[in-house]
Scaffold this motif. Structure first.
Motif, short mmCIF file in Angstrom:
data_model
loop_
_atom_site.label_atom_id
_atom_site.label_comp_id
_atom_site.label_asym_id
_atom_site.label_seq_id
_atom_site.Cartn_x
_atom_site.Cartn_y
_atom_site.Cartn_z
N GLY A 1 8.41 5.72 7.45
CA GLY A 1 7.33 6.57 7.95
C GLY A 1 5.99 6.24 7.32
O GLY A 1 4.99 6.08 8.02
N ALA A 2 5.98 6.13 5.99
CA ALA A 2 4.72 5.85 5.30
C ALA A 2 4.19 4.46 5.65
O ALA A 2 3.00 4.28 5.91
N ALA A 3 5.08 3.47 5.67
CA ALA A 3 4.66 2.10 5.96
C ALA A 3 4.07 2.00 7.36
O ALA A 3 3.03 1.37 7.58
N VAL A 4 4.74 2.62 8.33
CA VAL A 4 4.26 2.57 9.72
C VAL A 4 2.96 3.35 9.86
O VAL A 4 2.00 2.89 10.49
N LYS B 1 8.99 -1.84 3.14
CA LYS B 1 8.72 -1.71 4.57
C LYS B 1 7.29 -2.08 4.94
O LYS B 1 6.98 -2.26 6.11
N ASP B 2 6.41 -2.20 3.93
CA ASP B 2 5.04 -2.61 4.22
C ASP B 2 4.98 -3.99 4.88
O ASP B 2 4.13 -4.24 5.73
N PHE B 3 5.88 -4.88 4.50
CA PHE B 3 5.88 -6.22 5.08
C PHE B 3 6.07 -6.15 6.60
O PHE B 3 5.28 -6.69 7.37
N GLY B 4 7.14 -5.50 7.02
CA GLY B 4 7.46 -5.46 8.44
C GLY B 4 6.51 -4.61 9.25
O GLY B 4 6.08 -4.99 10.35
N PRO C 1 0.79 -1.24 0.00
CA PRO C 1 0.00 0.00 0.00
C PRO C 1 0.82 1.28 0.00
O PRO C 1 0.32 2.32 -0.45
N THR C 2 2.06 1.26 0.50
CA THR C 2 2.89 2.47 0.45
C THR C 2 4.05 2.32 -0.51
O THR C 2 5.00 3.10 -0.48
N LEU C 3 3.99 1.31 -1.38
CA LEU C 3 4.94 1.13 -2.48
C LEU C 3 6.39 1.02 -2.01
O LEU C 3 7.31 1.52 -2.65
#
Length: 430
Positions: free
Chosen positions: A140-143, A108-111, A103-105
Motif C-alpha cells: 500500500g505504501a509503496a504504491v 516493494k518500492d522497486f516494483g 522512500p517507503t522503507l
C-alpha cells in the motif's frame, strides 16, 4: 515480448497490454511465452555492471522494442532513484540482503515505482486510470507513494482493518489527493478477493479504467528480478557458487522473481520459501494437497496470506524448466519462534523485524556447512517499532520517512468485505 494467460492460454498479449490489463480472462495471471537465457560469458559481463545499467539490460530482455531503450533507461533511473540492495553480514556464512532503503522503507518500492513509470508511458493520451490494489502491509505504501499526485491516476488501496502496523498504515493512509484508502473489516485474503471480483466485472473495468498494482502485475514482478542479480554481484565469488536465498513469503511474488532470475541463468543454488503459520504452501509442498486455512493474524502481518496469488507462476516456472518442486526449500514459523529469533539476531548484532526473522530462522535451520545464505530484509525494523521495541527492549528511532506521517490523521474509509458496496464506491468516485 509476448505473454500468455495461465488460465486461458489462448489469450496472448504484449508486455504493455499485460501491464495495462493487470489480469487476463478468468482472472488469469500473465506469464512470458519465452524466458530470456543469459549465456555464461554475457552473465559475467553483466555482473560487473552497476545496478542501474544492469537493470536496464535485464528489463529490455523482456520488453524488447515496445519501449525505446533510451526511454526505458530513463524509467529505470526514475524508479530506482534510491540506494539499492545492501549485504549485511550476520554470521560467518549468513548475511541479510537489505531491500528497504527506498522512500517507503520496503522492498516493494522497486516494483511499485517501476510500474508507475510504465503506466505514465502508457497514459500519454491522458486517459483516467484507476489503480485498485490490496495490501497486507507494505504494498500500500509503496504504491501510494509511487503514484502520489500522478496526473490522471487515482489509487484505491484496500487493507485489513487493524491487521497492519500503525506505522505502515500512517505511511499511505494520510496522503489524500489522488490516494484513497479503505480499511476492510476482514482479512487480506478477503481484500484480495474483492480486487479479483472487480477485475471480473466488465462494467466496472470500463467505467473506471481499472488496473492493479499488486504483484499480479507483470511490471512489478519483472522489476524485482533486478535486485537478485545485484545481490549476487555484491557477494564474494566463492560464496556465489553455493548461494541459498531465504525469502519471507506472502503473495509469493518475491520468490517468483528470484526463480525467474535463476531461470535466466543466474546460478543461485536454491531458495527457501519461508512463511509464518499461514502455511498453505509449506503444507502443499509436504503433502501435495492445496488446502488453504482461514488467515491468522501474526506479528509478521505482511505474510498473513493463505491464498497466495503468485503460486501459479511458481508452478509454471518449475514445469517449464523441468525443475522438481521438492527441490524448493520451505518451512513455517510461529510467532513465539519469530520473537526468539529476533532476540537471537540482536545478540548477533543485527536488529531485524518479524518478516526477515522468519526468513533467517528457516535459513539458519536448513543451511548446510558448505553453503552460503542470504535472507531478504524486506522492510525497515522501525515500521514495526511497537512490536520490535517490546520484544527486544529497544527504542528504535523513527526515520524521517515514518516520523512525519505518524503525526497526521488517517483518511481511510471503512467497509465490510462486500463487493457490491465496493463497486458502488468505485463507480461513485469515478
Amino acid at each position: 515480448m509476448k505473454l500468455y494467460n495461465l488460465k486461458y492460454r489462448n489469450e496472448k498479449v504484449s508486455f504493455l497490454q499485460a501491464v495495462k490489463m493487470g489480469l487476463g480472462k478468468r482472472q488469469g495471471l500473465f506469464f512470458p511465452i519465452n524466458l530470456p537465457l543469459i549465456k555464461e560469458n554475457r552473465l559475467k559481463e553483466m555482473l560487473e555492471m552497476d545496478f542501474l545499467t544492469r537493470s536496464v539490460k535485464i528489463l529490455s530482455m523482456f520488453i524488447g522494442d515496445e519501449i525505446k531503450l533510451t526511454e526505458l533507461e530513463k524509467y529505470v533511473r526514475n524508479a530506482f532513484s534510491f540506494p539499492g540492495p545492501m549485504i549485511i553480514p550476520v554470521t560467518n556464512n549468513i548475511s541479510c540482503c537489505e531491500l528497504f532503503h527506498g522512500p517507503t522503507l520496503a522492498f516493494k518500492d522497486f516494483g511499485a515505482r517501476f510500474m508507475a513509470q510504465i503506466l505514465s508511458h502508457l497514459n500519454k493520451k491522458n486517459n483516467i486510470t484507476t489503480i485498485l490494489t490490496a495490501t497486507s502491509g507494505d504494498t500500500g505504501a509503496a504504491v501510494a507513494h509511487a503514484f502520489y499526485k500522478a496526473k490522471n491516476v487515482r489509487v484505491i488501496i484496500l487493507y485489513p482493518h487493524g491487521k497492519i502496523s500503525k506505522l505502515q498504515e500512517a505511511l499511505f493512509c494520510t496522503l489524500g489527493k489522488n490516494i484513497t484508502t479503505i480499511a476492510i473489516q476482514g482479512s487480506f485474503d478477503e481484500c484480495q478477493e474483492l480486487v479479483k471480483k472487480a477485475f471480473h466485472d466488465n462494467q466496472l473495468k470500463k467505467a473506471t479504467g481499472l488496473n492493479s498494482a499488486n504483484s499480479i502485475n507483470i511490471s512489478r514482478l519483472l522489476a524485482q528480478i533486478c535486485y537478485y542479480f545485484e545481490a549476487y554481484a555484491l557477494i564474494n565469488r566463492n560464496n556465489q557458487k553455493k548461494l541459498v536465498i531465504s525469502i519471507p513469503c506472502g503473495n509469493f511474488g518475491n520468490l517468483t522473481a528470484g526463480l525467474i532470475a535463476k531461470s535466466m541463468g543466474l546460478p543461485i543454488k536454491s531458495f527457501i520459501a519461508s512463511t509464518n503459520i499461514n502455511d498453505t504452501v509449506p503444507r502443499f509442498l509436504k503433502t501435495g494437497k492445496w488446502e488453504p486455512n482461514n488467515c491468522v493474524s501474526t506479528i509478521s502481518n505482511a505474510m498473513d496470506i493463505s491464498r497466495p496469488n503468485n503460486w501459479p507462476r511458481v508452478e509454471e516456472l518449475f514445469f517449464r524448466n523441468k525443475w522438481k518442486l521438492n527441490d524448493l526449500g520451505f518451512g513455517s514459523v510461529s510467532d513465539d519462534v519469530t520473537k526468539n529469533t529476533l532476540c537471537e539476531l540482536k545478540q548477533l548484532g543485527y536488529i531485524s523485524e518479524p518478516h526477515a526473522a522468519v526468513a533467517y530462522r528457516l535459513l539458519k535451520d536448513q543451511i548446510q556447512p558448505d553453503e552460503y545464505g542470504l535472507f531478504l530484509g524486506t522492510a525497515h525494523s522501525a515500521k514495526f517499532k511497537n512490536i520490535v521495541d517490546d520484544i527486544l527492549q529497544e527504542n528504535i528511532k523513527l526515520p524521517i520517512e515514518l516520523e512525519k506521517p505518524s503525526k497526521f490523521p488517517l483518511l481511510s474509509y471503512y467497509m465490510k468485505p462486500d463487493f457490491n458496496k465496493l463497486k458502488e464506491f468505485l463507480l461513485f468516485k469515478s
